[in-house]
Motif scaffolding. Structure first.
Motif, short mmCIF file in Angstrom:
data_model
loop_
_atom_site.label_atom_id
_atom_site.label_comp_id
_atom_site.label_asym_id
_atom_site.label_seq_id
_atom_site.Cartn_x
_atom_site.Cartn_y
_atom_site.Cartn_z
N VAL A 126 0.85 -1.19 0.00
CA VAL A 126 0.00 0.00 0.00
C VAL A 126 0.88 1.24 0.00
O VAL A 126 1.96 1.27 0.59
N HIS A 127 0.41 2.31 -0.67
CA HIS A 127 1.09 3.60 -0.62
C HIS A 127 0.72 4.28 0.69
O HIS A 127 -0.45 4.60 0.93
N HIS A 128 1.71 4.50 1.56
CA HIS A 128 1.47 5.14 2.86
C HIS A 128 1.93 6.59 2.81
O HIS A 128 3.10 6.87 2.51
N PHE A 129 1.00 7.49 3.11
CA PHE A 129 1.32 8.92 3.24
C PHE A 129 0.90 9.38 4.62
O PHE A 129 0.20 8.67 5.35
N TRP A 130 1.30 10.61 4.99
CA TRP A 130 1.13 11.04 6.37
C TRP A 130 0.66 12.48 6.47
O TRP A 130 0.83 13.28 5.56
N TRP A 131 0.05 12.77 7.64
CA TRP A 131 -0.19 14.14 8.05
C TRP A 131 0.98 14.58 8.93
O TRP A 131 1.78 13.76 9.38
#
Length: 579
Positions: free
Chosen positions: A138-143
Protein backbone atom coordinates in the motif's frame (compact mmCIF):
# COMPACT_ATOMS: atom_id res chain seq x y z
CA UNK A 1 4.93 13.11 -2.79
CA UNK A 2 5.61 10.14 -5.09
CA UNK A 3 8.73 9.57 -7.13
CA UNK A 4 9.24 7.26 -10.08
CA UNK A 5 12.71 5.86 -10.61
CA UNK A 6 14.49 6.22 -13.94
CA UNK A 7 14.33 2.45 -14.33
CA UNK A 8 10.55 2.42 -13.81
CA UNK A 9 10.08 5.25 -16.29
CA UNK A 10 12.28 3.55 -18.88
CA UNK A 11 10.35 0.30 -18.46
CA UNK A 12 7.01 1.93 -19.21
CA UNK A 13 8.47 3.94 -22.13
CA UNK A 14 9.95 0.82 -23.68
CA UNK A 15 6.62 -0.97 -23.25
CA UNK A 16 4.44 1.77 -24.70
CA UNK A 17 6.83 2.10 -27.67
CA UNK A 18 6.53 -1.62 -28.37
CA UNK A 19 10.20 -2.30 -27.73
CA UNK A 20 9.56 -4.35 -24.60
CA UNK A 21 6.72 -6.82 -23.94
CA UNK A 22 4.10 -5.72 -21.41
CA UNK A 23 4.39 -7.36 -18.01
CA UNK A 24 0.60 -7.58 -17.52
CA UNK A 25 -2.31 -7.50 -19.96
CA UNK A 26 -5.82 -6.98 -18.54
CA UNK A 27 -7.86 -8.43 -21.37
CA UNK A 28 -11.50 -8.19 -22.32
CA UNK A 29 -12.97 -6.06 -19.54
CA UNK A 30 -14.51 -2.65 -19.01
CA UNK A 31 -12.66 0.28 -17.49
CA UNK A 32 -14.13 3.10 -15.41
CA UNK A 33 -12.52 6.26 -16.74
CA UNK A 34 -12.64 8.50 -13.66
CA UNK A 35 -11.53 11.47 -15.77
CA UNK A 36 -14.61 11.38 -18.00
CA UNK A 37 -17.02 9.25 -15.98
CA UNK A 38 -17.42 6.82 -18.88
CA UNK A 39 -17.28 3.04 -18.65
CA UNK A 40 -15.58 1.68 -21.76
CA UNK A 41 -14.45 -1.66 -23.13
CA UNK A 42 -10.67 -1.29 -23.00
CA UNK A 43 -7.66 -3.47 -22.41
CA UNK A 44 -5.07 -2.25 -19.93
CA UNK A 45 -1.35 -2.83 -20.51
CA UNK A 46 1.26 -2.61 -17.78
CA UNK A 47 5.00 -2.11 -18.11
CA UNK A 48 6.68 -2.87 -14.80
CA UNK A 49 4.90 -0.94 -12.06
CA UNK A 50 3.06 1.51 -14.29
CA UNK A 51 0.28 1.55 -16.86
CA UNK A 52 1.71 1.75 -20.37
CA UNK A 53 -1.45 1.92 -22.48
CA UNK A 54 -5.24 1.75 -22.23
CA UNK A 55 -6.87 0.48 -25.40
CA UNK A 56 -6.67 -2.32 -27.95
CA UNK A 57 -3.48 -4.11 -28.93
CA UNK A 58 -3.83 -2.80 -32.45
CA UNK A 59 -4.20 0.81 -31.33
CA UNK A 60 -1.20 0.63 -29.04
CA UNK A 61 0.96 -1.51 -31.32
CA UNK A 62 2.13 -3.40 -28.25
CA UNK A 63 4.05 -6.63 -28.39
CA UNK A 64 3.12 -9.12 -25.68
CA UNK A 65 5.00 -12.40 -25.56
CA UNK A 66 5.09 -15.52 -23.41
CA UNK A 67 6.41 -13.51 -20.45
CA UNK A 68 3.33 -11.26 -20.44
CA UNK A 69 0.90 -12.21 -17.69
CA UNK A 70 -2.62 -12.23 -19.17
CA UNK A 71 -5.45 -11.44 -16.74
CA UNK A 72 -8.80 -12.40 -18.24
CA UNK A 73 -11.30 -9.80 -17.02
CA UNK A 74 -14.12 -10.44 -19.47
CA UNK A 75 -17.44 -9.48 -17.88
CA UNK A 76 -15.67 -7.48 -15.17
CA UNK A 77 -14.97 -3.81 -14.49
CA UNK A 78 -11.59 -2.28 -13.67
CA UNK A 79 -11.45 0.71 -11.33
CA UNK A 80 -8.50 2.53 -9.77
CA UNK A 81 -7.24 1.47 -6.34
CA UNK A 82 -9.08 3.24 -3.55
CA UNK A 83 -7.56 6.09 -1.52
CA UNK A 84 -8.42 6.66 2.16
CA UNK A 85 -7.65 10.37 2.67
CA UNK A 86 -8.11 10.53 6.45
CA UNK A 87 -6.76 7.47 8.25
CA UNK A 88 -6.15 7.05 11.99
CA UNK A 89 -3.98 3.91 11.92
CA UNK A 90 -3.93 3.24 15.67
CA UNK A 91 -7.52 2.41 16.65
CA UNK A 92 -6.33 -0.63 18.64
CA UNK A 93 -4.80 -1.92 15.40
CA UNK A 94 -1.53 -0.70 13.88
CA UNK A 95 -0.64 0.51 10.36
CA UNK A 96 0.59 -2.93 9.27
CA UNK A 97 -2.42 -4.88 10.52
CA UNK A 98 -4.69 -2.21 9.01
CA UNK A 99 -2.92 -2.64 5.67
CA UNK A 100 -3.34 -6.41 5.82
CA UNK A 101 -7.07 -5.98 6.41
CA UNK A 102 -7.95 -3.28 3.89
CA UNK A 103 -5.69 -4.09 0.94
CA UNK A 104 -7.80 -7.14 -0.06
CA UNK A 105 -10.81 -4.76 0.11
CA UNK A 106 -9.28 -2.51 -2.55
CA UNK A 107 -7.64 0.25 -0.50
CA UNK A 108 -4.24 0.82 -2.10
CA UNK A 109 -3.31 4.22 -0.62
CA UNK A 110 -3.83 5.73 2.82
CA UNK A 111 -3.05 9.18 4.20
CA UNK A 112 -2.40 8.65 7.90
CA UNK A 113 -2.55 10.61 11.11
CA UNK A 114 0.94 10.79 12.64
CA UNK A 115 -0.24 11.85 16.12
CA UNK A 116 0.70 8.82 18.21
CA UNK A 117 3.97 8.13 16.39
CA UNK A 118 5.10 11.76 16.48
CA UNK A 119 4.39 11.97 20.20
CA UNK A 120 6.04 8.65 21.03
CA UNK A 121 9.11 8.40 18.80
CA UNK A 122 12.16 10.59 18.37
CA UNK A 123 12.82 11.94 14.89
CA UNK A 124 15.35 9.27 13.90
CA UNK A 125 13.13 6.39 15.01
CA UNK A 126 10.07 7.92 13.39
CA UNK A 127 11.98 8.40 10.13
CA UNK A 128 13.33 4.85 10.23
CA UNK A 129 9.90 3.40 10.91
CA UNK A 130 8.24 5.47 8.18
CA UNK A 131 10.88 4.40 5.66
CA UNK A 132 10.26 0.76 6.60
CA UNK A 133 6.64 1.14 5.54
CA UNK A 134 7.63 2.27 2.04
CA UNK A 135 8.19 -1.41 1.24
CA UNK A 136 4.50 -2.06 1.86
CA UNK A 137 2.18 -2.97 -1.01
CA UNK A 138 0.00 0.00 0.00
CA UNK A 139 1.09 3.60 -0.62
CA UNK A 140 1.47 5.14 2.86
CA UNK A 141 1.32 8.92 3.24
CA UNK A 142 1.13 11.04 6.37
CA UNK A 143 -0.19 14.14 8.05
CA UNK A 144 1.89 16.42 10.26
CA UNK A 145 -0.01 17.20 13.42
CA UNK A 146 0.44 20.65 14.94
CA UNK A 147 -0.76 19.93 18.48
CA UNK A 148 -1.02 17.01 20.90
CA UNK A 149 -4.82 16.94 21.31
CA UNK A 150 -4.10 16.52 25.04
CA UNK A 151 -2.49 18.53 27.84
CA UNK A 152 1.27 17.98 28.13
CA UNK A 153 3.98 19.49 30.28
CA UNK A 154 5.58 22.41 28.46
CA UNK A 155 9.00 20.75 28.65
CA UNK A 156 7.55 17.51 27.24
CA UNK A 157 5.72 19.05 24.28
CA UNK A 158 7.07 17.39 21.11
CA UNK A 159 5.21 19.82 18.84
CA UNK A 160 7.97 22.38 18.50
CA UNK A 161 8.11 24.48 15.37
CA UNK A 162 11.35 22.84 14.27
CA UNK A 163 10.07 19.27 14.74
CA UNK A 164 6.81 20.03 12.94
CA UNK A 165 8.68 21.70 10.07
CA UNK A 166 10.91 18.63 9.78
CA UNK A 167 7.87 16.35 9.66
CA UNK A 168 6.19 18.51 7.01
CA UNK A 169 9.29 18.60 4.84
CA UNK A 170 9.25 14.84 4.29
CA UNK A 171 7.99 13.82 0.81
CA UNK A 172 5.45 11.38 2.28
CA UNK A 173 3.78 14.14 4.32
CA UNK A 174 0.86 15.56 2.37
CA UNK A 175 -0.91 17.81 4.84
CA UNK A 176 -0.73 19.63 8.16
CA UNK A 177 -3.36 18.90 10.76
CA UNK A 178 -5.97 17.96 11.48
CA UNK A 179 -6.37 21.20 13.44
CA UNK A 180 -8.32 20.05 16.49
CA UNK A 181 -7.05 23.09 18.41
CA UNK A 182 -7.61 25.90 15.91
CA UNK A 183 -8.25 28.79 18.31
CA UNK A 184 -4.50 29.67 18.53
CA UNK A 185 -4.51 30.09 14.74
CA UNK A 186 -7.40 32.57 14.80
CA UNK A 187 -5.93 34.27 17.86
CA UNK A 188 -2.78 35.01 15.87
CA UNK A 189 -0.47 32.73 17.86
CA UNK A 190 2.85 33.15 16.05
CA UNK A 191 3.91 29.53 16.44
CA UNK A 192 0.66 28.15 15.03
CA UNK A 193 0.55 30.69 12.22
CA UNK A 194 4.16 29.85 11.34
CA UNK A 195 3.32 26.13 11.20
CA UNK A 196 0.40 26.68 8.83
CA UNK A 197 2.41 29.03 6.66
CA UNK A 198 5.24 26.51 6.52
CA UNK A 199 2.79 23.90 5.29
CA UNK A 200 1.82 26.17 2.42
CA UNK A 201 5.45 26.88 1.58
CA UNK A 202 6.06 23.14 1.31
CA UNK A 203 3.00 22.78 -0.91
CA UNK A 204 1.04 20.81 1.70
CA UNK A 205 -2.67 20.94 2.43
CA UNK A 206 -4.06 22.01 5.82
CA UNK A 207 -6.89 19.92 7.26
CA UNK A 208 -9.36 21.53 9.64
CA UNK A 209 -11.43 19.98 12.39
CA UNK A 210 -14.35 22.31 12.99
CA UNK A 211 -17.49 20.45 14.13
CA UNK A 212 -20.49 22.75 14.31
CA UNK A 213 -18.51 25.80 13.16
CA UNK A 214 -20.49 28.68 11.70
CA UNK A 215 -20.02 30.02 8.19
CA UNK A 216 -18.17 33.00 9.68
CA UNK A 217 -15.76 30.80 11.65
CA UNK A 218 -15.15 28.54 8.66
CA UNK A 219 -14.47 31.63 6.55
CA UNK A 220 -11.95 32.91 9.09
CA UNK A 221 -10.20 29.54 9.17
CA UNK A 222 -10.01 29.49 5.37
CA UNK A 223 -8.47 32.96 5.46
CA UNK A 224 -5.96 31.64 8.00
CA UNK A 225 -4.87 28.88 5.61
CA UNK A 226 -7.16 25.87 6.20
CA UNK A 227 -7.89 24.10 2.91
CA UNK A 228 -10.09 21.12 3.83
CA UNK A 229 -12.44 19.77 6.47
CA UNK A 230 -14.24 16.50 7.22
CA UNK A 231 -16.59 17.51 10.07
CA UNK A 232 -19.87 18.18 8.23
CA UNK A 233 -22.86 16.42 9.75
CA UNK A 234 -25.59 18.30 7.85
CA UNK A 235 -26.03 19.25 4.22
CA UNK A 236 -25.91 22.93 5.18
CA UNK A 237 -22.48 22.37 6.74
CA UNK A 238 -21.29 20.60 3.58
CA UNK A 239 -22.48 23.51 1.44
CA UNK A 240 -20.82 26.09 3.72
CA UNK A 241 -17.48 24.37 3.26
CA UNK A 242 -17.90 23.99 -0.49
CA UNK A 243 -18.83 27.65 -0.95
CA UNK A 244 -15.74 28.69 0.99
CA UNK A 245 -13.42 26.68 -1.23
CA UNK A 246 -12.78 23.80 1.15
CA UNK A 247 -12.09 20.32 -0.14
CA UNK A 248 -14.95 18.71 1.74
CA UNK A 249 -14.82 15.14 3.01
CA UNK A 250 -17.95 13.16 3.82
CA UNK A 251 -17.72 10.64 6.65
CA UNK A 252 -18.92 7.11 7.05
CA UNK A 253 -17.22 6.19 10.30
CA UNK A 254 -18.07 4.00 13.27
CA UNK A 255 -18.66 7.23 15.21
CA UNK A 256 -20.32 9.42 12.54
CA UNK A 257 -22.00 7.40 9.75
CA UNK A 258 -23.43 10.55 8.14
CA UNK A 259 -22.60 9.70 4.53
CA UNK A 260 -25.98 8.40 3.24
CA UNK A 261 -27.94 11.32 4.68
CA UNK A 262 -25.45 13.81 3.26
CA UNK A 263 -25.57 12.21 -0.19
CA UNK A 264 -29.37 12.23 -0.25
CA UNK A 265 -29.42 15.83 0.97
CA UNK A 266 -26.97 16.98 -1.69
CA UNK A 267 -29.01 15.29 -4.42
CA UNK A 268 -32.10 17.19 -3.27
CA UNK A 269 -30.43 20.57 -3.82
CA UNK A 270 -31.44 22.49 -6.92
CA UNK A 271 -27.87 23.28 -7.90
CA UNK A 272 -25.65 20.59 -9.43
CA UNK A 273 -23.55 18.70 -6.90
CA UNK A 274 -19.86 19.71 -7.18
CA UNK A 275 -18.66 16.10 -6.95
CA UNK A 276 -15.10 17.06 -7.90
CA UNK A 277 -14.73 18.91 -4.57
CA UNK A 278 -15.87 16.00 -2.42
CA UNK A 279 -14.02 13.06 -0.89
CA UNK A 280 -15.11 10.28 1.48
CA UNK A 281 -13.45 8.87 4.59
CA UNK A 282 -13.92 6.10 7.13
CA UNK A 283 -12.21 8.44 9.66
CA UNK A 284 -10.49 5.80 11.77
CA UNK A 285 -13.07 3.03 12.19
CA UNK A 286 -12.76 0.95 15.32
CA UNK A 287 -12.28 -2.79 14.66
CA UNK A 288 -15.96 -3.86 14.76
CA UNK A 289 -16.80 -1.39 11.96
CA UNK A 290 -14.27 -3.09 9.68
CA UNK A 291 -16.40 -6.22 9.62
CA UNK A 292 -18.56 -4.56 6.94
CA UNK A 293 -15.56 -3.37 4.92
CA UNK A 294 -13.46 -0.25 4.46
CA UNK A 295 -13.52 2.18 1.52
CA UNK A 296 -15.41 -0.45 -0.48
CA UNK A 297 -18.24 -0.30 2.06
CA UNK A 298 -18.35 3.51 1.76
CA UNK A 299 -18.70 3.34 -2.00
CA UNK A 300 -21.54 0.85 -1.65
CA UNK A 301 -23.37 3.07 0.86
CA UNK A 302 -22.95 6.14 -1.36
CA UNK A 303 -24.35 4.32 -4.43
CA UNK A 304 -27.28 2.96 -2.41
CA UNK A 305 -28.01 6.52 -1.24
CA UNK A 306 -28.33 7.61 -4.88
CA UNK A 307 -24.83 8.81 -5.76
CA UNK A 308 -24.02 8.06 -9.43
CA UNK A 309 -21.38 5.28 -9.37
CA UNK A 310 -18.81 7.24 -11.35
CA UNK A 311 -18.89 9.98 -8.71
CA UNK A 312 -18.85 7.54 -5.80
CA UNK A 313 -15.63 6.03 -7.18
CA UNK A 314 -14.23 9.45 -8.06
CA UNK A 315 -14.53 10.60 -4.44
CA UNK A 316 -12.08 7.89 -3.33
CA UNK A 317 -9.76 7.86 -6.35
CA UNK A 318 -9.26 10.89 -8.59
CA UNK A 319 -10.54 13.55 -6.19
CA UNK A 320 -8.11 12.83 -3.33
CA UNK A 321 -5.31 12.25 -5.83
CA UNK A 322 -5.87 15.70 -7.39
CA UNK A 323 -6.28 17.42 -4.02
CA UNK A 324 -3.05 16.02 -2.61
CA UNK A 325 -1.08 16.47 -5.83
CA UNK A 326 -0.80 12.76 -6.55
CA UNK A 327 -2.89 12.54 -9.72
CA UNK A 328 0.15 12.13 -11.99
CA UNK A 329 0.84 8.90 -10.11
CA UNK A 330 -2.35 7.38 -8.67
CA UNK A 331 -6.11 7.86 -8.73
CA UNK A 332 -6.90 6.74 -12.27
CA UNK A 333 -6.36 4.05 -14.88
CA UNK A 334 -4.30 5.92 -17.44
CA UNK A 335 -0.81 5.77 -18.95
CA UNK A 336 2.00 6.72 -16.59
CA UNK A 337 -0.02 6.00 -13.45
CA UNK A 338 0.86 3.32 -10.94
CA UNK A 339 -0.86 0.08 -11.93
CA UNK A 340 -3.13 0.06 -8.86
CA UNK A 341 -6.22 -1.67 -10.19
CA UNK A 342 -9.26 -3.26 -8.56
CA UNK A 343 -11.08 -5.93 -10.55
CA UNK A 344 -14.82 -5.82 -9.79
CA UNK A 345 -17.82 -7.95 -10.72
CA UNK A 346 -19.71 -4.70 -11.34
CA UNK A 347 -19.69 -1.05 -10.29
CA UNK A 348 -22.52 -1.85 -7.88
CA UNK A 349 -20.23 -4.28 -6.02
CA UNK A 350 -17.12 -2.31 -4.99
CA UNK A 351 -15.45 -5.16 -3.09
CA UNK A 352 -12.81 -6.40 -5.53
CA UNK A 353 -12.23 -9.94 -6.78
CA UNK A 354 -8.58 -9.10 -7.38
CA UNK A 355 -6.35 -6.22 -6.31
CA UNK A 356 -3.21 -5.18 -8.18
CA UNK A 357 -0.69 -2.70 -6.78
CA UNK A 358 2.21 -1.44 -8.88
CA UNK A 359 1.35 -4.08 -11.44
CA UNK A 360 1.56 -7.01 -9.02
CA UNK A 361 -1.39 -9.09 -7.84
CA UNK A 362 -1.63 -8.25 -4.13
CA UNK A 363 -4.93 -9.88 -3.16
CA UNK A 364 -7.50 -12.26 -4.59
CA UNK A 365 -10.96 -13.23 -3.32
CA UNK A 366 -10.36 -11.40 -0.06
CA UNK A 367 -7.03 -13.11 0.60
CA UNK A 368 -3.79 -11.15 0.95
CA UNK A 369 -1.04 -12.52 -1.33
CA UNK A 370 1.91 -10.32 -0.31
CA UNK A 371 3.79 -10.04 2.96
CA UNK A 372 3.99 -6.68 4.67
CA UNK A 373 7.11 -5.18 6.32
CA UNK A 374 6.99 -5.56 10.09
CA UNK A 375 8.49 -2.74 12.15
CA UNK A 376 10.44 -3.60 15.27
CA UNK A 377 7.56 -3.07 17.68
CA UNK A 378 9.85 -3.64 20.67
CA UNK A 379 11.54 -0.34 19.90
CA UNK A 380 8.34 1.57 20.68
CA UNK A 381 8.46 3.29 24.06
CA UNK A 382 6.81 1.15 26.77
CA UNK A 383 3.71 2.30 28.62
CA UNK A 384 5.70 2.67 31.86
CA UNK A 385 9.41 3.13 32.44
CA UNK A 386 9.46 1.88 36.05
CA UNK A 387 7.11 -0.46 37.94
CA UNK A 388 4.88 0.86 40.70
CA UNK A 389 1.71 -0.35 42.41
CA UNK A 390 -1.72 1.21 42.28
CA UNK A 391 -3.62 1.86 45.50
CA UNK A 392 -7.31 2.44 46.19
CA UNK A 393 -6.72 6.10 47.02
CA UNK A 394 -5.28 6.62 43.53
CA UNK A 395 -8.43 5.59 41.69
CA UNK A 396 -11.45 6.91 43.60
CA UNK A 397 -12.47 10.26 45.07
CA UNK A 398 -12.71 10.38 48.84
CA UNK A 399 -15.44 12.82 49.89
CA UNK A 400 -17.09 14.03 53.06
CA UNK A 401 -20.75 13.19 53.51
CA UNK A 402 -22.90 15.61 51.55
CA UNK A 403 -19.98 17.07 49.63
CA UNK A 404 -20.69 18.04 46.03
CA UNK A 405 -18.63 16.21 43.43
CA UNK A 406 -17.99 16.82 39.72
CA UNK A 407 -19.83 14.32 37.55
CA UNK A 408 -19.03 13.92 33.84
CA UNK A 409 -22.24 13.13 31.96
CA UNK A 410 -21.87 11.40 28.58
CA UNK A 411 -24.25 13.04 26.10
CA UNK A 412 -23.09 10.61 23.39
CA UNK A 413 -19.97 8.44 23.07
CA UNK A 414 -17.67 11.51 22.98
CA UNK A 415 -19.50 14.70 24.08
CA UNK A 416 -19.69 15.44 27.80
CA UNK A 417 -21.48 17.77 30.20
CA UNK A 418 -20.41 18.68 33.73
CA UNK A 419 -22.86 18.49 36.63
CA UNK A 420 -22.39 18.56 40.38
CA UNK A 421 -23.99 15.95 42.64
CA UNK A 422 -23.96 14.97 46.30
CA UNK A 423 -22.77 11.36 46.41
CA UNK A 424 -24.22 10.15 49.71
CA UNK A 425 -26.18 7.30 48.17
CA UNK A 426 -25.03 4.37 46.07
CA UNK A 427 -25.89 4.87 42.40
CA UNK A 428 -25.16 2.02 40.00
CA UNK A 429 -24.86 4.38 37.04
CA UNK A 430 -22.50 6.85 38.72
CA UNK A 431 -18.99 5.47 38.45
CA UNK A 432 -15.65 6.62 39.76
CA UNK A 433 -13.40 7.75 36.92
CA UNK A 434 -9.68 8.50 37.09
CA UNK A 435 -6.89 9.39 34.72
CA UNK A 436 -3.53 8.31 36.18
CA UNK A 437 0.01 8.94 35.08
CA UNK A 438 1.47 5.54 34.07
CA UNK A 439 4.70 6.57 35.83
CA UNK A 440 2.79 7.11 39.08
CA UNK A 441 3.20 10.88 39.42
CA UNK A 442 -0.40 12.16 39.53
CA UNK A 443 -4.10 11.24 39.37
CA UNK A 444 -7.15 13.20 38.20
CA UNK A 445 -10.42 12.02 39.71
CA UNK A 446 -14.13 12.65 39.15
CA UNK A 447 -17.34 10.69 38.61
CA UNK A 448 -18.80 9.46 35.33
CA UNK A 449 -22.46 8.99 34.47
CA UNK A 450 -24.02 7.56 31.31
CA UNK A 451 -21.38 4.94 30.44
CA UNK A 452 -22.90 1.82 32.02
CA UNK A 453 -24.43 0.49 35.24
CA UNK A 454 -22.73 -1.61 37.87
CA UNK A 455 -19.25 -1.84 36.33
CA UNK A 456 -16.84 -2.95 39.09
CA UNK A 457 -13.53 -1.95 37.53
CA UNK A 458 -12.44 -1.19 33.98
CA UNK A 459 -9.04 0.14 32.88
CA UNK A 460 -7.66 1.21 29.51
CA UNK A 461 -4.27 2.44 28.35
CA UNK A 462 -5.93 3.19 25.01
CA UNK A 463 -6.95 6.85 25.37
CA UNK A 464 -6.18 10.23 23.91
CA UNK A 465 -3.47 11.29 26.34
CA UNK A 466 -1.55 8.02 26.62
CA UNK A 467 -2.21 7.72 30.36
CA UNK A 468 -4.14 5.10 32.35
CA UNK A 469 -7.93 5.52 32.35
CA UNK A 470 -9.94 3.76 35.07
CA UNK A 471 -13.65 3.66 35.80
CA UNK A 472 -15.95 1.62 38.02
CA UNK A 473 -17.91 1.49 41.26
CA UNK A 474 -15.48 -0.72 43.22
CA UNK A 475 -12.03 0.76 43.96
CA UNK A 476 -10.60 -2.71 44.66
CA UNK A 477 -11.69 -3.94 41.21
CA UNK A 478 -10.42 -0.74 39.61
CA UNK A 479 -6.99 -1.28 41.17
CA UNK A 480 -6.93 -4.89 39.91
CA UNK A 481 -7.90 -3.81 36.39
CA UNK A 482 -5.40 -0.96 36.34
CA UNK A 483 -2.59 -3.12 37.68
CA UNK A 484 -3.35 -5.79 35.07
CA UNK A 485 -2.88 -3.17 32.36
CA UNK A 486 0.32 -1.79 33.89
CA UNK A 487 1.84 -5.24 34.48
CA UNK A 488 1.26 -6.19 30.84
CA UNK A 489 2.54 -3.00 29.26
CA UNK A 490 -0.88 -1.86 28.10
CA UNK A 491 -4.36 -3.09 27.35
CA UNK A 492 -8.02 -2.95 28.29
CA UNK A 493 -8.90 -4.92 31.45
CA UNK A 494 -12.23 -5.45 33.21
CA UNK A 495 -12.71 -7.06 36.61
CA UNK A 496 -16.25 -7.96 37.66
CA UNK A 497 -17.58 -10.01 40.56
CA UNK A 498 -14.14 -10.69 41.96
CA UNK A 499 -12.56 -12.03 38.75
CA UNK A 500 -11.28 -10.96 35.37
CA UNK A 501 -14.09 -10.55 32.86
CA UNK A 502 -12.12 -9.22 29.88
CA UNK A 503 -8.58 -8.47 28.82
CA UNK A 504 -7.19 -7.20 25.52
CA UNK A 505 -3.40 -6.79 25.45
CA UNK A 506 -2.08 -3.64 23.76
CA UNK A 507 1.68 -4.24 23.85
CA UNK A 508 2.69 -1.57 21.30
CA UNK A 509 3.12 1.47 23.51
CA UNK A 510 -0.05 0.62 25.41
CA UNK A 511 -2.16 1.76 22.46
CA UNK A 512 -1.96 -0.81 19.66
CA UNK A 513 -2.29 -4.56 19.31
CA UNK A 514 0.08 -6.75 17.34
CA UNK A 515 -2.75 -9.14 16.45
CA UNK A 516 -4.57 -9.40 13.08
CA UNK A 517 -7.59 -7.17 12.78
CA UNK A 518 -9.98 -10.10 12.39
CA UNK A 519 -8.94 -11.20 15.90
CA UNK A 520 -9.40 -7.64 17.15
CA UNK A 521 -12.88 -7.51 15.64
CA UNK A 522 -13.88 -10.60 17.64
CA UNK A 523 -12.32 -9.29 20.83
CA UNK A 524 -13.76 -5.79 20.46
CA UNK A 525 -17.23 -7.15 19.77
CA UNK A 526 -16.91 -9.26 22.90
CA UNK A 527 -16.24 -6.09 24.91
CA UNK A 528 -19.19 -4.26 23.33
CA UNK A 529 -21.52 -7.20 24.03
CA UNK A 530 -20.42 -7.42 27.66
CA UNK A 531 -20.90 -3.68 28.12
CA UNK A 532 -24.36 -3.84 26.58
CA UNK A 533 -25.26 -6.33 29.31
CA UNK A 534 -24.41 -3.56 31.78
CA UNK A 535 -26.65 -1.05 29.95
CA UNK A 536 -23.96 0.71 27.96
CA UNK A 537 -26.13 2.97 25.74
CA UNK A 538 -23.80 3.64 22.81
CA UNK A 539 -22.46 1.60 19.89
CA UNK A 540 -18.77 2.49 20.15
CA UNK A 541 -17.29 2.52 23.68
CA UNK A 542 -13.74 2.45 22.27
CA UNK A 543 -14.18 6.06 21.16
CA UNK A 544 -15.28 6.99 24.68
CA UNK A 545 -11.98 5.65 26.03
CA UNK A 546 -10.13 7.64 23.38
CA UNK A 547 -11.80 10.99 23.94
CA UNK A 548 -12.30 11.23 27.74
CA UNK A 549 -8.77 12.65 27.94
CA UNK A 550 -8.67 14.39 24.54
CA UNK A 551 -8.90 18.16 24.85
CA UNK A 552 -10.64 19.14 21.61
CA UNK A 553 -14.27 18.31 22.32
CA UNK A 554 -16.79 19.86 24.75
CA UNK A 555 -17.43 20.16 27.65
CA UNK A 556 -15.00 18.72 30.23
CA UNK A 557 -12.04 16.32 29.98
CA UNK A 558 -9.66 14.48 32.27
CA UNK A 559 -6.09 15.80 31.95
CA UNK A 560 -2.74 15.70 33.74
CA UNK A 561 -3.60 19.11 35.25
CA UNK A 562 -7.00 18.03 36.50
CA UNK A 563 -10.60 18.02 35.31
CA UNK A 564 -10.62 20.81 32.70
CA UNK A 565 -13.43 22.80 31.12
CA UNK A 566 -12.50 22.95 27.44
CA UNK A 567 -14.10 26.25 26.50
CA UNK A 568 -11.90 28.40 28.73
CA UNK A 569 -9.30 25.94 30.04
CA UNK A 570 -10.48 26.34 33.64
CA UNK A 571 -9.42 23.57 36.03
CA UNK A 572 -12.58 22.34 37.76
CA UNK A 573 -10.73 19.97 40.08
CA UNK A 574 -6.92 19.83 40.08
CA UNK A 575 -4.90 16.67 39.73
CA UNK A 576 -3.54 15.10 42.90
CA UNK A 577 0.16 14.17 43.22
CA UNK A 578 0.81 10.51 43.97
CA UNK A 579 3.39 9.48 46.54
Amino acid sequence: MMNTSVEERLAVIETTMGRRPPTVWFKGGQVLNVYTGAVEYQDVWVGGSQIAFVGSREEGKLNPDSSTKVVDVEGMVLVPGYIEPHSHPFQLYNPVSLTEKVLPLGTTAMIHDNLYFFRSLDDDRWQEWRERLTASAVHHFWWARLDAQARLDADEDPFTLERVKLAMSHPSTLQAGELTDWMPLLSGDQKRVAMVEQAHRYGKRVEGHSPGASYRTLSRLAAAGVTGDHESITVEEVLHRLRLGYMTTLRYSSLRPDLPDLIRGLLQQQAPVPWHRLMMTTDGPTPPALRQGHVDAMIRVAIQAGCPPEHAYGMVTLNPAVYFGLDAHIGGIAPGRSADINVLRSLEDPTPIQVFVRGERAAQSGRLLVEQPQPDWERFPPLISAPWRLQKKDVALSLEKGEQAPVIHLVNPVITQLKWEAVDEVDEERLFVSLIDPAGQWTTQAFLRGFARGIDGLASSYNGSGDLLLLGRDPDAMVKAGQRVLDNGGGIAWFQGGGESFFLPLPIGGKMSDQPIDDLIEKSEELVTKLKNFDHPFHDPIYTFLFLSSTHLPQVRLTRDGLVRIKDGAIIRPATPLT
